[in-house]
Design an enzyme around this catalytic site. Structure first.
Site, PDB file in Angstrom:
ATOM      1  N   GLN A 167     -18.470  -5.734  -1.221  1.00 11.94           N
ATOM      2  CA  GLN A 167     -17.697  -6.977  -2.227  1.00 11.94           C
ATOM      3  C   GLN A 167     -17.277  -7.957  -1.481  1.00 11.94           C
ATOM      4  OE1 GLN A 167     -14.448  -3.632  -2.280  1.00 11.94           O
ATOM      5  NE2 GLN A 167     -12.905  -5.186  -2.321  1.00 11.94           N
ATOM      6  N   HIS A 226       0.910  -1.200  -0.046  1.00 16.37           N
ATOM      7  CA  HIS A 226       0.105  -0.069   0.088  1.00 16.37           C
ATOM      8  C   HIS A 226       0.890   1.263   0.200  1.00 16.37           C
ATOM      9  CE1 HIS A 226      -2.794  -2.913   2.301  1.00 16.37           C
ATOM     10  NE2 HIS A 226      -3.700  -2.424   1.219  1.00 16.37           N
ATOM     11  N   LYS A 232      -1.124  -6.090  -8.301  1.00 17.23           N
ATOM     12  CA  LYS A 232      -1.342  -7.476  -7.352  1.00 17.23           C
ATOM     13  C   LYS A 232      -2.733  -7.930  -7.769  1.00 17.23           C
ATOM     14  CE  LYS A 232      -1.656  -9.877  -3.596  1.00 17.23           C
ATOM     15  NZ  LYS A 232      -2.985  -9.947  -3.363  1.00 17.23           N
ATOM     16  N   ASP A 233      -3.572  -6.729  -7.889  1.00 15.63           N
ATOM     17  CA  ASP A 233      -4.941  -7.339  -8.230  1.00 15.63           C
ATOM     18  C   ASP A 233      -5.369  -6.930  -9.726  1.00 15.63           C
ATOM     19  OD1 ASP A 233      -6.356  -7.845  -5.338  1.00 15.63           O
ATOM     20  OD2 ASP A 233      -5.030  -6.085  -5.203  1.00 15.63           O
ATOM     21  N   GLN A 273      -8.706  -6.455 -11.023  1.00 14.73           N
ATOM     22  CA  GLN A 273      -9.371  -5.245 -10.462  1.00 14.73           C
ATOM     23  C   GLN A 273      -8.994  -4.033 -11.323  1.00 14.73           C
ATOM     24  OE1 GLN A 273      -9.962  -4.275  -6.340  1.00 14.73           O
ATOM     25  NE2 GLN A 273      -8.012  -3.160  -6.538  1.00 14.73           N
TER      26      GLN A 273
HETATM   27  P1  AMP Z   1      -6.547  -3.745  -0.553  1.00 14.65           P
HETATM   28  O1  AMP Z   1      -6.433  -2.949   0.764  1.00 14.65           O
HETATM   29  O2  AMP Z   1      -6.144  -4.894  -0.597  1.00 14.65           O
HETATM   30  O3  AMP Z   1      -8.041  -3.445  -0.940  1.00 14.65           O
HETATM   31  O4  AMP Z   1      -5.522  -3.089  -1.565  1.00 14.65           O
HETATM   32  C1  AMP Z   1      -5.500  -1.744  -1.630  1.00 14.65           C
HETATM   33  C2  AMP Z   1      -4.495  -1.340  -2.872  1.00 14.65           C
HETATM   34  O5  AMP Z   1      -3.249  -1.800  -2.705  1.00 14.65           O
HETATM   35  C3  AMP Z   1      -5.117  -2.087  -4.486  1.00 14.65           C
HETATM   36  O6  AMP Z   1      -4.885  -1.274  -5.534  1.00 14.65           O
HETATM   37  C4  AMP Z   1      -4.218  -3.217  -4.396  1.00 14.65           C
HETATM   38  O7  AMP Z   1      -3.982  -3.690  -5.581  1.00 14.65           O
HETATM   39  C5  AMP Z   1      -2.782  -2.413  -3.687  1.00 14.65           C
HETATM   40  N1  AMP Z   1      -1.940  -3.557  -3.223  1.00 14.65           N
HETATM   41  C6  AMP Z   1      -2.299  -4.594  -2.358  1.00 14.65           C
HETATM   42  N2  AMP Z   1      -1.400  -5.279  -2.249  1.00 14.65           N
HETATM   43  C7  AMP Z   1      -0.297  -4.784  -2.942  1.00 14.65           C
HETATM   44  C8  AMP Z   1       0.978  -5.303  -3.317  1.00 14.65           C
HETATM   45  N3  AMP Z   1       1.712  -6.378  -2.645  1.00 14.65           N
HETATM   46  N4  AMP Z   1       1.759  -4.618  -4.271  1.00 14.65           N
HETATM   47  C9  AMP Z   1       1.468  -3.599  -4.539  1.00 14.65           C
HETATM   48  N5  AMP Z   1       0.071  -3.008  -4.564  1.00 14.65           N
HETATM   49  C10 AMP Z   1      -0.673  -3.741  -3.607  1.00 14.65           C
END
Ligand code: AMP
Length: 275
Positions: free
Chosen positions: A55, A31, A144-145, A148
């Site tokens: 979601q 993040h 990572k997503d 998405q």
């Molecule tokens: P989340 O809190 O899981 O919804 O993720 C929020 C954002 O952080 C999303 O855009 C994810 O793709 C990104 N994210 C989560 N894990 C990683 C990672 N290991 N590397 C880069 N971005 C990430």
């Protein structure tokens, strides 16, 4: 909510740019890489922290999803983030449920969407709401997503959302495991087992010159080296359409993998060059 919107509007009216990073909190270095990218490409940064009930499906981990607001706020303060938006569910959904929502279309029913029906509709709906609340110049997402990212880009194009999408590469532990808020569910054994995902992607990359069948066989083989992991899907998609590529395809492709380690669902992906 109104205060944030007014502050962002005032910044933009004074010629400054604003980048927005939506998250569900439980922040880790992945993040923070997004936050740093947001800082590089803009004058001010807004981060949202919201575990979006829309979601999560029945029986998923909404109730036990890690919530670490104090630590998150401290980490964001350390990055000099100007605005943190951490609404309650009642603020985001004052009527309880939404009557109007965004649907993700066919790609939203595949891979993650097949395992988590409705997940991408809920994700796009909250992202659209957040875009309207914050009204940034740019929004930053993690590779990572990957599915998405594809669907958010498609929504932005389809609905003429007036902002630019910026994507940051996946941040990994030194042994290859992609950082994820859900990694904290893993015990020591599960943590070792979870390496099957990044090992599968490394095997896929190594076999990329041999074509699709070899990529899939080599990547699947990585799961044979670990007990206690259940493969959900392993697929190679065309990044332009996010549909599976056919045998004989060449050029850039994305390998998607998802698996369950105990009760924890993990996902990962990598770009390869099919030969
Ligand atoms: P989340 O809190 O899981 O919804 O993720 C929020 C954002 O952080 C999303 O855009 C994810 O793709 C990104 N994210 C989560 N894990 C990683 C990672 N290991 N590397 C880069 N971005 C990430």
């Amino acid at each position: 909510m109104d205060g944030l919107r007014d502050a962002v509007a005032a910044l933009r009216a004074s010629g400054r740019t604003v980048a927005f990073v939506p998250t569900m909190g439980a922040l880790h270095a992945g993040h923070l890489a997004l936050v740093r990218r947001a800082r590089e490409i803009s004058d001010a940064v807004v981060v949202s922290i919201f575990v979006n009930p829309l979601q999560f499906g029945a029986g998923e981990d909404l109730d036990r999803y890690p919530r670490t607001l104090e630590a998150d706020l401290a980490a964001l303060a350390g990055e000099g983030v100007e605005f943190v938006f951490a609404p309650t569910a009642a603020e985001m959904y004052p009527e309880g449920a939404v009557e109007t929502s965004v649907t993700a279309g066919h790609v939203g029913t595949l891979y993650e969407g097949a395992s988590r029906p409705g997940h991408f509709d809920g994700m796009l709906t909250v992202v659209a709401k957040l875009f309207h609340i914050v009204r940034p110049d740019r929004a930053v997402f993690g590779q990572k997503d990957a599915q998405q990212v594809f669907l958010v880009r498609r929504m932005v194009d389809d609905l003429n959302v007036p902002l630019a999408i910026e994507v940051v590469p996946t941040v990994r532990e030194s042994d290859g495991l992609a950082l994820s808020s859900r990694n904290r569910y893993l015990d020591a054994g599960g943590r070792r087992t979870a390496l099957a995902l990044s090992e599968a992607l490394a095997a896929a990359e190594a076999a990329a010159g041999e074509g699709l069948d070899e990529v899939l066989a080599e990547a699947a083989g990585a799961f044979g080296d670990h007990d206690g992991i259940e493969l959900d899907y392993l697929v190679v998609v065309d990044p332009a359409t996010f549909l599976p590529v056919d045998e004989g395809a060449t050029g850039r492709a994305t390998v998607l993998v998802a698996a369950r380690v105990g009760g924890t669902r993990l996902i990962d992906n990598a770009d390869i060059e099919l030969g």
